[in-house]
Design an enzyme around this catalytic site. Structure first.
Site, PDB file in Angstrom:
ATOM      1  CE  LYS A   1      75.875  82.821  44.397  1.00 14.31           C
ATOM      2  NZ  LYS A   1      76.823  83.096  45.506  1.00 14.31           N
TER       3      LYS A   1
ATOM      4  CE1 TYR B   1      73.114  83.451  49.295  1.00 15.10           C
ATOM      5  CE2 TYR B   1      72.467  85.385  48.042  1.00 15.10           C
ATOM      6  CZ  TYR B   1      73.114  84.166  48.122  1.00 15.10           C
ATOM      7  OH  TYR B   1      73.768  83.662  47.016  1.00 15.10           O
TER       8      TYR B   1
ATOM      9  CG  ASN C   1      80.369  82.246  45.012  1.00 16.69           C
ATOM     10  OD1 ASN C   1      79.315  82.707  44.563  1.00 16.69           O
ATOM     11  ND2 ASN C   1      80.474  81.778  46.236  1.00 16.69           N
TER      12      ASN C   1
ATOM     13  CG  HIS D   1      72.491  79.558  45.834  1.00 13.97           C
ATOM     14  ND1 HIS D   1      72.927  79.772  47.117  1.00 13.97           N
ATOM     15  CD2 HIS D   1      71.370  78.791  45.932  1.00 13.97           C
ATOM     16  CE1 HIS D   1      72.089  79.177  47.960  1.00 13.97           C
ATOM     17  NE2 HIS D   1      71.140  78.579  47.266  1.00 13.97           N
TER      18      HIS D   1
ATOM     19  CD  GLU E   1      68.438  77.732  49.254  1.00 15.76           C
ATOM     20  OE1 GLU E   1      68.892  77.027  48.325  1.00 15.76           O
ATOM     21  OE2 GLU E   1      69.149  78.176  50.177  1.00 15.76           O
TER      22      GLU E   1
HETATM   23  P1  DAT Z   1      77.666  78.921  49.610  1.00 18.49           P
HETATM   24  O1  DAT Z   1      77.237  79.851  48.494  1.00 18.49           O
HETATM   25  O2  DAT Z   1      78.839  78.063  49.197  1.00 18.49           O
HETATM   26  O3  DAT Z   1      76.528  78.123  50.174  1.00 18.49           O
HETATM   27  P2  DAT Z   1      77.535  80.550  52.015  1.00 18.49           P
HETATM   28  O4  DAT Z   1      76.126  80.097  52.157  1.00 18.49           O
HETATM   29  O5  DAT Z   1      78.431  80.413  53.198  1.00 18.49           O
HETATM   30  O6  DAT Z   1      78.249  79.840  50.777  1.00 18.49           O
HETATM   31  O7  DAT Z   1      77.564  82.089  51.613  1.00 18.49           O
HETATM   32  C1  DAT Z   1      76.618  82.591  50.662  1.00 18.49           C
HETATM   33  C2  DAT Z   1      77.325  83.525  49.722  1.00 18.49           C
HETATM   34  O8  DAT Z   1      77.817  84.654  50.444  1.00 18.49           O
HETATM   35  C3  DAT Z   1      78.563  82.941  49.057  1.00 18.49           C
HETATM   36  O9  DAT Z   1      78.238  82.198  47.898  1.00 18.49           O
HETATM   37  C4  DAT Z   1      79.368  84.158  48.732  1.00 18.49           C
HETATM   38  C5  DAT Z   1      79.045  85.102  49.883  1.00 18.49           C
HETATM   39  N1  DAT Z   1      80.077  85.042  50.922  1.00 18.49           N
HETATM   40  C6  DAT Z   1      80.320  84.015  51.786  1.00 18.49           C
HETATM   41  N2  DAT Z   1      81.328  84.285  52.604  1.00 18.49           N
HETATM   42  C7  DAT Z   1      81.765  85.544  52.269  1.00 18.49           C
HETATM   43  C8  DAT Z   1      82.780  86.402  52.729  1.00 18.49           C
HETATM   44  N3  DAT Z   1      83.595  86.054  53.741  1.00 18.49           N
HETATM   45  N4  DAT Z   1      82.920  87.603  52.117  1.00 18.49           N
HETATM   46  C9  DAT Z   1      82.116  87.977  51.096  1.00 18.49           C
HETATM   47  N5  DAT Z   1      81.115  87.212  50.616  1.00 18.49           N
HETATM   48  C10 DAT Z   1      80.956  86.006  51.178  1.00 18.49           C
HETATM   49 MG    MG Z   2      74.917  78.659  51.335  1.00 20.39          MG
END
Ligand code: DAT
Ligand code: MG
Length: 148
Positions: A9, A49, A112, A115, A126
């Site tokens: 990212k 997303y 974080n 991805h 994707e």
């Molecule tokens: P991952 O990236 O582990 O697959 P995800 O698909 O649930 O996680 O969410 C996508 C991204 O969105 C994640 O990498 C960071 C952001 N995100 C997730 N939960 C969040 C939250 N509660 N507040 C802010 N950003 C969040």
């Molecule tokens: Mg995800």
């Protein structure tokens, strides 16, 4: 062979972590079959997303992922989808175990570092969103027979 979509990212790119992250997957034994540094257009970010579009953080997420270049990759190997998720660590770096990418390099959930696709369906979707068929390169190494 199973493939997954992984992406450093914008925070990971700006913190010079591309090499470190690529190195972890290489050393594990997975094979890089596609990779490019790119800026994500807003429409692609929204589609990528899409599952989160009703979430309160969606706008912030799209703004962040389009804020600077990302390093998009396709990796191949046995069980690469779930193993890469384990190597990434939990979504929120505060819960990610030391030794994982997010555990070692992240602090907050918004930023974080990496991805990774979370299922065979999302991997296929994707990879198709980010890579043309000819950008994913099939090649074999002798050593694959010794690792796998
Ligand atoms: P991952 O990236 O582990 O697959 P995800 O698909 O649930 O996680 O969410 C996508 C991204 O969105 C994640 O990498 C960071 C952001 N995100 C997730 N939960 C969040 C939250 N509660 N507040 C802010 N950003 C969040
Ligand atoms: Mg995800």
């Amino acid at each position: 062979m199973e493939k997954t979509f992984l992406m450093v990212k914008p925070d990971g790119v700006q913190r010079n972590l591309i090499g470190e992250i690529v190195s972890r997957f290489e050393k594990k034994g997975f094979q890089l079959v596609g990779g490019k540094l790119m800026s994500i257009p807003t429409e692609l970010a929204q589609e990528h997303y899409g599952e989160h579009k009703e979430r309160p953080f969606f706008g912030e997420l799209v703004d962040f992922i389009t804020s600077g270049p990302v390093f998009a990759m396709v990796w191949e190997g046995e069980n690469v989808i779930s193993t890469a998720r384990q190597m990434m660590g939990a979504t929120n770096p505060k819960d990610a175990a030391p030794g994982t990418i997010r555990g070692d390099f992240g602090i907050t959930v918004g930023k974080n570092v990496i991805h990774g696709s979370d299922s065979p369906q999302s991997a296929e979707r994707e990879i198709g969103l980010f890579f043309k068929e000819e950008e994913v390169v099939a090649y074999s190494k002798l050593i694959n027979e010794w690792i796998n």
